[in-house]
Design a protein around this motif. Structure first.
Motif, PDB file in Angstrom:
ATOM      1  N   HIS A   1       0.833  -1.204   0.000  1.00  0.00           N
ATOM      2  CA  HIS A   1       0.000   0.000   0.000  1.00  0.00           C
ATOM      3  C   HIS A   1       0.869   1.256   0.000  1.00  0.00           C
ATOM      4  O   HIS A   1       1.840   1.361   0.750  1.00  0.00           O
ATOM      5  CB  HIS A   1      -0.912  -0.002   1.227  1.00  0.00           C
ATOM      6  CG  HIS A   1      -1.842   1.166   1.295  1.00  0.00           C
ATOM      7  ND1 HIS A   1      -2.924   1.310   0.456  1.00  0.00           N
ATOM      8  CD2 HIS A   1      -1.851   2.260   2.099  1.00  0.00           C
ATOM      9  CE1 HIS A   1      -3.561   2.427   0.742  1.00  0.00           C
ATOM     10  NE2 HIS A   1      -2.930   3.029   1.733  1.00  0.00           N
ATOM     11  N   GLU A   2       0.525   2.211  -0.860  1.00  0.00           N
ATOM     12  CA  GLU A   2       1.211   3.504  -0.910  1.00  0.00           C
ATOM     13  C   GLU A   2       0.217   4.649  -0.820  1.00  0.00           C
ATOM     14  O   GLU A   2       0.537   5.777  -1.175  1.00  0.00           O
ATOM     15  CB  GLU A   2       2.026   3.623  -2.207  1.00  0.00           C
ATOM     16  CG  GLU A   2       3.146   2.604  -2.343  1.00  0.00           C
ATOM     17  CD  GLU A   2       3.924   2.757  -3.639  1.00  0.00           C
ATOM     18  OE1 GLU A   2       3.709   3.774  -4.336  1.00  0.00           O
ATOM     19  OE2 GLU A   2       4.737   1.876  -3.960  1.00  0.00           O
ATOM     20  N   GLY A   3      -0.978   4.364  -0.336  1.00  0.00           N
ATOM     21  CA  GLY A   3      -2.037   5.354  -0.301  1.00  0.00           C
ATOM     22  C   GLY A   3      -2.164   6.060   1.031  1.00  0.00           C
ATOM     23  O   GLY A   3      -1.242   6.075   1.858  1.00  0.00           O
TER      24      GLY A   3
ATOM     25  N   CYS B   1     -11.859   3.862  -9.489  1.00  0.00           N
ATOM     26  CA  CYS B   1     -10.520   3.484  -9.052  1.00  0.00           C
ATOM     27  C   CYS B   1      -9.556   3.535 -10.238  1.00  0.00           C
ATOM     28  O   CYS B   1      -9.868   3.030 -11.322  1.00  0.00           O
ATOM     29  CB  CYS B   1     -10.539   2.089  -8.442  1.00  0.00           C
ATOM     30  SG  CYS B   1      -8.974   1.605  -7.702  1.00  0.00           S
TER      31      CYS B   1
ATOM     32  N   ARG C   1       0.600   2.040  -6.901  1.00  0.00           N
ATOM     33  CA  ARG C   1       0.028   3.261  -7.469  1.00  0.00           C
ATOM     34  C   ARG C   1      -1.429   3.123  -7.892  1.00  0.00           C
ATOM     35  O   ARG C   1      -2.022   4.104  -8.366  1.00  0.00           O
ATOM     36  CB  ARG C   1       0.859   3.706  -8.673  1.00  0.00           C
ATOM     37  CG  ARG C   1       2.327   3.968  -8.352  1.00  0.00           C
ATOM     38  CD  ARG C   1       3.081   4.430  -9.588  1.00  0.00           C
ATOM     39  NE  ARG C   1       4.507   4.605  -9.325  1.00  0.00           N
ATOM     40  CZ  ARG C   1       5.386   5.026 -10.227  1.00  0.00           C
ATOM     41  NH1 ARG C   1       4.978   5.323 -11.447  1.00  0.00           N
ATOM     42  NH2 ARG C   1       6.663   5.141  -9.912  1.00  0.00           N
TER      43      ARG C   1
ATOM     44  N   GLU D   1      -7.884  11.933  -0.405  1.00  0.00           N
ATOM     45  CA  GLU D   1      -7.596  10.558  -0.794  1.00  0.00           C
ATOM     46  C   GLU D   1      -8.076   9.569   0.264  1.00  0.00           C
ATOM     47  O   GLU D   1      -8.511   8.464  -0.062  1.00  0.00           O
ATOM     48  CB  GLU D   1      -6.095  10.379  -1.033  1.00  0.00           C
ATOM     49  CG  GLU D   1      -5.568  11.080  -2.273  1.00  0.00           C
ATOM     50  CD  GLU D   1      -4.137  10.694  -2.575  1.00  0.00           C
ATOM     51  OE1 GLU D   1      -3.584   9.844  -1.830  1.00  0.00           O
ATOM     52  OE2 GLU D   1      -3.565  11.228  -3.536  1.00  0.00           O
TER      53      GLU D   1
ATOM     54  N   HIS E   1     -10.653   6.620  -0.437  1.00  0.00           N
ATOM     55  CA  HIS E   1     -10.254   5.234  -0.201  1.00  0.00           C
ATOM     56  C   HIS E   1     -11.278   4.514   0.675  1.00  0.00           C
ATOM     57  O   HIS E   1     -11.671   3.377   0.379  1.00  0.00           O
ATOM     58  CB  HIS E   1      -8.880   5.206   0.462  1.00  0.00           C
ATOM     59  CG  HIS E   1      -8.259   3.848   0.524  1.00  0.00           C
ATOM     60  ND1 HIS E   1      -7.413   3.360  -0.454  1.00  0.00           N
ATOM     61  CD2 HIS E   1      -8.371   2.851   1.440  1.00  0.00           C
ATOM     62  CE1 HIS E   1      -7.031   2.136  -0.139  1.00  0.00           C
ATOM     63  NE2 HIS E   1      -7.596   1.809   1.005  1.00  0.00           N
TER      64      HIS E   1
ATOM     65  N   LYS F   1      -4.956   3.356  -7.054  1.00  0.00           N
ATOM     66  CA  LYS F   1      -5.615   3.989  -5.917  1.00  0.00           C
ATOM     67  C   LYS F   1      -7.045   4.372  -6.258  1.00  0.00           C
ATOM     68  O   LYS F   1      -7.406   4.538  -7.422  1.00  0.00           O
ATOM     69  CB  LYS F   1      -4.840   5.243  -5.488  1.00  0.00           C
ATOM     70  CG  LYS F   1      -3.392   4.978  -5.096  1.00  0.00           C
ATOM     71  CD  LYS F   1      -2.664   6.264  -4.745  1.00  0.00           C
ATOM     72  CE  LYS F   1      -1.209   5.993  -4.383  1.00  0.00           C
ATOM     73  NZ  LYS F   1      -0.476   7.231  -4.047  1.00  0.00           N
TER      74      LYS F   1
END
Length: 291
Positions: A131-133, A177, A234, A244, A248, A236
């Motif tokens: 996860h990078e969110g 998404c 990436r 964000e 999410h 997301k």
């Protein structure tokens, strides 16, 4: 090892070459960008349509049921309070059918939403470990330490995939998404030529793939697409009101993991069929593990 004296053949047997080294030697003289300039450029942005009317309706039904449950619980609280007229026919209808009006929708969403989400963490851990969110800052330190090595490796491998000819795509799923994908064009191949789409396993990310894999396809004249599922690296959810985090959370609420996985697969497949105009007879879907 030396061969037995009674066995005909060379005295010394050659050891087999390392497969990876042999693969690199075969590919080192191949050009990744030997494409004709007259070819149609690769579309990098795409908006997918809904695969069915049912999928589109359920996208709005799920949050609608959540609102219904909240209102139902508030009504129950009012019914148990001493204030108000409890003899109205509407109140009696709700009071006599509490299980049908409130608890059936509640348990349906509890199982298909919350329980489904908890099970998905074990079945599909990649949205957590890669996860990078916006949820990353809320992860406990031990999770961050566990994911740090893979994060560094992904950052290191992404340029290697780009150097192998990877073109970054932004494919928007029907629910908003944004799917991160890489497109590798086959040598002298048209966009509607033979195309392979690879669907990752449950704990994979495209940045963890060796660059030899797309080179094998591209040097053979085959277009190759690989992508990350939603929540992975990436890929997301769309921001809501410039947030964000809110986007999410709403995305997780509206689209359970299983349905989201199907929408991701549908988005990439529709991109190949509709945008690239690849005929079904030339489209190959390759799935690994849960893919």
């Amino acid at each position: 090892p030396k061969s037995p004296a009674s066995h005909p053949g060379p005295a010394e047997w050659e050891l087999p070459r390392d497969p990876e080294e042999e693969g690199r030697s075969l590919l080192q003289n191949c050009s990744d960008h030997g494409l004709q300039t007259t070819m149609r450029p690769v579309p990098r942005v795409f908006q997918a349509s809904w695969p069915s009317a049912t999928a589109r309706i359920m996208h709005y039904v799920r949050p609608g049921i959540d609102a219904w449950v909240v209102v139902g619980i508030l009504v129950l609280c009012m019914l148990t309070s001493p204030a108000g007229d409890k003899d109205h026919p509407a109140w009696r209808l709700v009071r006599n059918n509490t299980f049908l009006f409130v608890w059936v929708p509640f348990w349906y969403r509890f199982c298909t939403g919350f329980i489904h989400f908890l099970l998905s963490l074990a079945i599909l851990p990649s949205p957590v470990i890669y996860h990078e969110g916006p949820l990353l800052k809320y992860f406990p330190q031990w999770v961050l330490d566990m994911c740090h090595e893979s994060f560094v490796l992904r950052q290191k491998n992404r340029p290697r995939l780009a150097a192998a000819g990877g073109i970054t795509l932004q494919l928007t799923a029907p629910d908003g998404c944004v799917i991160d994908a890489l497109y590798f064009r086959g040598a002298n191949a048209a966009l509607d030529g033979p195309t392979v789409i690879r669907f990752n396993g449950n704990a994979e990310a495209i940045e963890l793939q060796d660059d030899i894999l797309p080179r094998i396809y591209s040097t053979s004249g085959i277009n190759f697409i690989m992508f990350n599922y939603r929540g992975v690296a990436r890929s997301k959810f769309h921001a809501v009101w410039n947030s964000e985090l809110l986007g999410h959370l709403l995305g997780l609420n509206r689209t359970p993991t299983k349905q989201g996985l199907v929408l991701d697969a549908w988005t990439v497949t529709e991109y190949a069929l509709e945008e690239l105009r690849v005929p079904c007879s030339k489209l190959v879907l390759v799935g690994h593990s849960i893919g």
